[in-house]
Write a protein that holds these residues in place. Structure first.
Motif, PDB file in Angstrom:
ATOM      1  N   GLU A 190       4.455   9.486  -6.608  1.00 61.93           N
ATOM      2  CA  GLU A 190       5.405   9.734  -5.516  1.00 61.93           C
ATOM      3  C   GLU A 190       6.358   8.547  -5.361  1.00 61.93           C
ATOM      4  O   GLU A 190       6.121   7.460  -5.893  1.00 61.93           O
ATOM      5  CB  GLU A 190       4.636   9.939  -4.194  1.00 61.93           C
ATOM      6  CG  GLU A 190       3.727  11.143  -4.190  1.00 61.93           C
ATOM      7  CD  GLU A 190       4.486  12.454  -4.159  1.00 61.93           C
ATOM      8  OE1 GLU A 190       5.584  12.493  -3.562  1.00 61.93           O
ATOM      9  OE2 GLU A 190       3.991  13.424  -4.744  1.00 61.93           O
ATOM     10  N   CYS A 236       4.863   5.152  -7.139  1.00 64.35           N
ATOM     11  CA  CYS A 236       3.447   4.793  -7.096  1.00 64.35           C
ATOM     12  C   CYS A 236       2.819   5.090  -8.455  1.00 64.35           C
ATOM     13  O   CYS A 236       2.954   6.191  -8.993  1.00 64.35           O
ATOM     14  CB  CYS A 236       2.728   5.580  -6.003  1.00 64.35           C
ATOM     15  SG  CYS A 236       0.949   5.251  -5.959  1.00 64.35           S
ATOM     16  N   GLU A 263       0.843  -1.189   0.000  1.00 66.27           N
ATOM     17  CA  GLU A 263       0.000   0.000   0.000  1.00 66.27           C
ATOM     18  C   GLU A 263       0.882   1.244   0.000  1.00 66.27           C
ATOM     19  O   GLU A 263       1.793   1.376   0.831  1.00 66.27           O
ATOM     20  CB  GLU A 263      -0.897   0.000   1.241  1.00 66.27           C
ATOM     21  CG  GLU A 263      -1.834   1.177   1.304  1.00 66.27           C
ATOM     22  CD  GLU A 263      -2.694   1.117   2.550  1.00 66.27           C
ATOM     23  OE1 GLU A 263      -3.906   1.251   2.422  1.00 66.27           O
ATOM     24  OE2 GLU A 263      -2.130   0.923   3.655  1.00 66.27           O
ATOM     25  N   CYS A 264       0.588   2.164  -0.911  1.00 68.00           N
ATOM     26  CA  CYS A 264       1.327   3.428  -1.007  1.00 68.00           C
ATOM     27  C   CYS A 264       1.069   4.254   0.252  1.00 68.00           C
ATOM     28  O   CYS A 264      -0.085   4.498   0.608  1.00 68.00           O
ATOM     29  CB  CYS A 264       0.887   4.186  -2.255  1.00 68.00           C
ATOM     30  SG  CYS A 264       1.572   5.849  -2.383  1.00 68.00           S
ATOM     31  N   PRO A 267       6.915   6.704  -2.445  1.00 63.33           N
ATOM     32  CA  PRO A 267       6.418   6.597  -1.071  1.00 63.33           C
ATOM     33  C   PRO A 267       7.114   5.509  -0.259  1.00 63.33           C
ATOM     34  O   PRO A 267       7.863   4.689  -0.786  1.00 63.33           O
ATOM     35  CB  PRO A 267       4.961   6.193  -1.299  1.00 63.33           C
ATOM     36  CG  PRO A 267       5.039   5.311  -2.499  1.00 63.33           C
ATOM     37  CD  PRO A 267       6.082   5.953  -3.380  1.00 63.33           C
ATOM     38  N   SER A 322       1.538   7.351   0.531  1.00 64.59           N
ATOM     39  CA  SER A 322       1.098   8.700   0.165  1.00 64.59           C
ATOM     40  C   SER A 322      -0.380   8.760  -0.204  1.00 64.59           C
ATOM     41  O   SER A 322      -1.097   9.644   0.227  1.00 64.59           O
ATOM     42  CB  SER A 322       1.916   9.233  -1.015  1.00 64.59           C
ATOM     43  OG  SER A 322       3.270   9.364  -0.654  1.00 64.59           O
ATOM     44  N   CYS A 323      -0.845   7.801  -1.025  1.00 67.90           N
ATOM     45  CA  CYS A 323      -2.224   7.900  -1.521  1.00 67.90           C
ATOM     46  C   CYS A 323      -3.092   6.681  -1.213  1.00 67.90           C
ATOM     47  O   CYS A 323      -4.294   6.701  -1.464  1.00 67.90           O
ATOM     48  CB  CYS A 323      -2.232   8.172  -3.025  1.00 67.90           C
ATOM     49  SG  CYS A 323      -1.739   6.746  -4.033  1.00 67.90           S
ATOM     50  N   TYR A 348      -2.918   3.684  -2.644  1.00 65.58           N
ATOM     51  CA  TYR A 348      -3.032   2.738  -3.759  1.00 65.58           C
ATOM     52  C   TYR A 348      -2.394   1.408  -3.367  1.00 65.58           C
ATOM     53  O   TYR A 348      -1.325   1.376  -2.752  1.00 65.58           O
ATOM     54  CB  TYR A 348      -2.339   3.317  -4.998  1.00 65.58           C
ATOM     55  CG  TYR A 348      -2.267   2.368  -6.161  1.00 65.58           C
ATOM     56  CD1 TYR A 348      -3.394   2.097  -6.926  1.00 65.58           C
ATOM     57  CD2 TYR A 348      -1.073   1.729  -6.482  1.00 65.58           C
ATOM     58  CE1 TYR A 348      -3.338   1.210  -7.998  1.00 65.58           C
ATOM     59  CE2 TYR A 348      -1.004   0.845  -7.552  1.00 65.58           C
ATOM     60  CZ  TYR A 348      -2.137   0.600  -8.297  1.00 65.58           C
ATOM     61  OH  TYR A 348      -2.075  -0.284  -9.350  1.00 65.58           O
ATOM     62  N   ARG A 405      -0.261   5.492  -9.151  1.00 70.63           N
ATOM     63  CA  ARG A 405      -1.369   6.448  -9.100  1.00 70.63           C
ATOM     64  C   ARG A 405      -0.902   7.880  -8.838  1.00 70.63           C
ATOM     65  O   ARG A 405      -1.247   8.788  -9.570  1.00 70.63           O
ATOM     66  CB  ARG A 405      -2.358   6.064  -8.011  1.00 70.63           C
ATOM     67  CG  ARG A 405      -3.526   7.066  -7.944  1.00 70.63           C
ATOM     68  CD  ARG A 405      -4.380   6.894  -6.722  1.00 70.63           C
ATOM     69  NE  ARG A 405      -5.207   5.716  -6.818  1.00 70.63           N
ATOM     70  CZ  ARG A 405      -5.761   5.130  -5.764  1.00 70.63           C
ATOM     71  NH1 ARG A 405      -5.567   5.591  -4.553  1.00 70.63           N
ATOM     72  NH2 ARG A 405      -6.500   4.058  -5.921  1.00 70.63           N
ATOM     73  N   CYS A 406      -0.106   8.100  -7.786  1.00 69.47           N
ATOM     74  CA  CYS A 406       0.218   9.483  -7.398  1.00 69.47           C
ATOM     75  C   CYS A 406       1.581   9.946  -7.898  1.00 69.47           C
ATOM     76  O   CYS A 406       1.892  11.135  -7.830  1.00 69.47           O
ATOM     77  CB  CYS A 406       0.123   9.643  -5.881  1.00 69.47           C
ATOM     78  SG  CYS A 406       1.396   8.756  -4.946  1.00 69.47           S
ATOM     79  N   GLU A 420      -8.066   0.331   1.099  1.00 66.83           N
ATOM     80  CA  GLU A 420      -8.415   0.220  -0.313  1.00 66.83           C
ATOM     81  C   GLU A 420      -8.175  -1.207  -0.816  1.00 66.83           C
ATOM     82  O   GLU A 420      -7.179  -1.833  -0.451  1.00 66.83           O
ATOM     83  CB  GLU A 420      -7.561   1.211  -1.102  1.00 66.83           C
ATOM     84  CG  GLU A 420      -7.969   1.344  -2.541  1.00 66.83           C
ATOM     85  CD  GLU A 420      -7.256   2.516  -3.207  1.00 66.83           C
ATOM     86  OE1 GLU A 420      -6.849   2.357  -4.360  1.00 66.83           O
ATOM     87  OE2 GLU A 420      -7.120   3.570  -2.573  1.00 66.83           O
TER      88      GLU A 420
END
Length: 137
Positions: free
Chosen positions: A41, A36, A20-21, A43, A23-24, A26, A38-39, A87
């Protein structure tokens, strides 16, 4: 046939382990990525465990595949929730022990640990999905 990097992914493939990220949120499976998706970053990634059941989001029934595969073969995108919340992870997987006509969007799918193929006589195990036993038609 392309062979996955078995040694690198072994733990994740055997335990439905995901990342799991930080930061966001995901969730990626099976491998942890540097960036990541999605974002964008770099992370800190947190290891998370997934439940053994998920929900089919989309699927196709493959009719023509290499000889190693039995056809028709349902292949689906399944959202698998994290144990303890968070998530879900979106997983692409083969189905087994399931009539292709019984697969539908929104149905529950159970992960089943199986031997996928072997490399030089050594079994390579991972998950396939199937309709939960009590739900079979």
């Amino acid at each position: 046939m392309h062979e996955p990097p078995f040694v690198r992914d072994r733990a994740a493939n055997e335990r439905l382990e995901a990342w799991e990220c930080g930061s966001c949120g995901y969730v990626t499976i099976p491998e942890r990525r540097e960036v990541c998706k999605r974002c964008g970053e770099y992370p800190d990634w947190n290891e998370v465990q997934l439940a053994e059941r998920g929900t089919v989001q989309s699927y196709v029934v493959q009719q023509r595949l290499p000889d190693e595969f039995e056809t028709p073969l349902p292949v689906a995108v399944v959202d698998i929730p994290q144990q303890g919340g968070g998530e879900p992870a979106r997983v692409y997987g083969l189905f087994t022990e399931t009539n292709p006509d019984d697969v539908e969007i929104g149905m529950e799918a159970e992960a089943d640990f199986r031997t996928m193929f072997d490399i030089d006589g050594l079994p390579v195990n991972s998950f396939k999905f199937k309709r939960p036993r009590g739900d079979r038609l």
